[in-house]
Enzyme design. Sequence first.
Site, short mmCIF file in Angstrom:
data_model
loop_
_atom_site.label_atom_id
_atom_site.label_comp_id
_atom_site.label_asym_id
_atom_site.label_seq_id
_atom_site.Cartn_x
_atom_site.Cartn_y
_atom_site.Cartn_z
N ARG A 124 -12.08 -9.49 -33.25
CA ARG A 124 -10.95 -10.12 -33.69
C ARG A 124 -11.18 -11.61 -34.28
NH1 ARG A 124 -5.35 -11.90 -30.35
NH2 ARG A 124 -3.73 -10.99 -31.95
N ARG A 130 -2.13 -22.34 -34.23
CA ARG A 130 -1.58 -22.77 -32.88
C ARG A 130 -2.38 -22.06 -31.75
NH1 ARG A 130 1.40 -18.59 -31.13
NH2 ARG A 130 1.94 -17.22 -32.75
N HIS A 181 0.28 -7.09 -36.73
CA HIS A 181 1.88 -7.45 -37.04
C HIS A 181 2.14 -7.61 -38.42
CE1 HIS A 181 0.62 -7.84 -32.96
NE2 HIS A 181 0.67 -9.31 -32.71
N ASP A 257 2.22 -5.09 -27.53
CA ASP A 257 1.65 -6.38 -27.32
C ASP A 257 1.99 -7.09 -26.00
OD1 ASP A 257 0.57 -8.78 -28.50
OD2 ASP A 257 2.68 -9.68 -28.80
C1 0GY Z 1 -0.16 -11.37 -30.20
C2 0GY Z 1 0.21 -12.76 -30.29
C3 0GY Z 1 -0.12 -14.01 -29.82
C4 0GY Z 1 -1.22 -14.58 -29.13
C5 0GY Z 1 -2.27 -13.90 -29.03
O1 0GY Z 1 -4.65 -13.61 -28.50
C6 0GY Z 1 -3.59 -14.48 -28.43
O2 0GY Z 1 -3.39 -15.42 -27.46
O3 0GY Z 1 -2.65 -12.60 -29.68
C7 0GY Z 1 0.74 -14.99 -30.32
O4 0GY Z 1 0.86 -15.85 -29.76
O5 0GY Z 1 1.16 -14.82 -31.47
O6 0GY Z 1 -0.22 -10.66 -31.14
O7 0GY Z 1 -0.80 -10.88 -28.92
#
Ligand code: 0GY
Length: 305
Positions: A124, A130, A181, A257
């Site tokens: 990934r 953020r 997403h 998610d």
């Molecule tokens: C998601 C979204 C978030 C975070 C992460 O790996 C992560 O910290 O994916 C988010 O805060 O938008 O899709 O899981």
Amino acid sequence: MDFEKTPGWMDWYADPSKPTFPVPLGSVDAHCHVFGPGAEFPFAPERKYTPCDASKAQLFALRNHLGFARNVVVQATCHGADNRAMVDALIHSNGMARGVATVKRSVTDQELQDLHAVGVRGVRFNFVKRLVDFTPKDELMEIAARIAKLGWHVVIYFEAVDLPELWDFFSALPTTVVVDHMGRPDVGLPVDGEQFELFVKFMREHPNVWSKVSCPERLSVTGPKALGGERDPYRDVIPFARRIVEEFPERVLWGTDWPHPNLKDHMPDDGLLVDFIPHIAVTTELQHQLLVDNPMRLYWPEENG
Ligand code: 0GY
């Protein structure tokens, strides 16, 4: 190690409802995470948030409750490039989970082989500011070239406003590319407006690009309020996800998610999220592609007859 959760952190929904939509046999939740437990798998020093614990056992219990058969566990940023919690979940899944890792340029070929052996099939790259500090693009491209040799893909996470700047980099990736997403569109804008048209164009022009049509709870402006019936929230996201499912039925994935990091207003009932699926994949054929055929082709290709 004991960790103090980020102030205001919302824990996952403890008692999700049973979905009324029966998912097809063999369905895959293709986007979910594990967090720790922190005492066993410490969170990374460079993390931007400290979550509640969300263990593999709790993930697998949710999978069963919702009627799913398999998971794709995506490395969460709170664990940095320490993939141990995700790998531990794969190892204890009886072959019913595959993974997406985060790796650095310093990862060795042996470490990549070891990740492959336990079921990792992708890395990934995260561009959501953020969540992560900037990683130079040449480093990411070097990683992409190495994992391409293993037949892995790259999952990309970015905000819609950043797509123009990232377009050329994404276009140069040598693997299948999976967008988290739908590239986080602003669903307050028109579904045929400039911003989402660019994303659709991106998928049209790149046959190697797939999209997760997940996270209505993250994208919705109208929110969890049921507008069209008791179990009918997040309606403003439907036209966006439905458009992608119908134009690219062979390149879409869906995931819960869970455990839903960084939500600020509400925590979704995972049963309701499953009931969202027939609104975006409106025929049994589309549902089967989204939940079974596509994720199986990407994550368990050896099982394709
Ligand atoms: C998601 C979204 C978030 C975070 C992460 O790996 C992560 O910290 O994916 C988010 O805060 O938008 O899709 O899981």
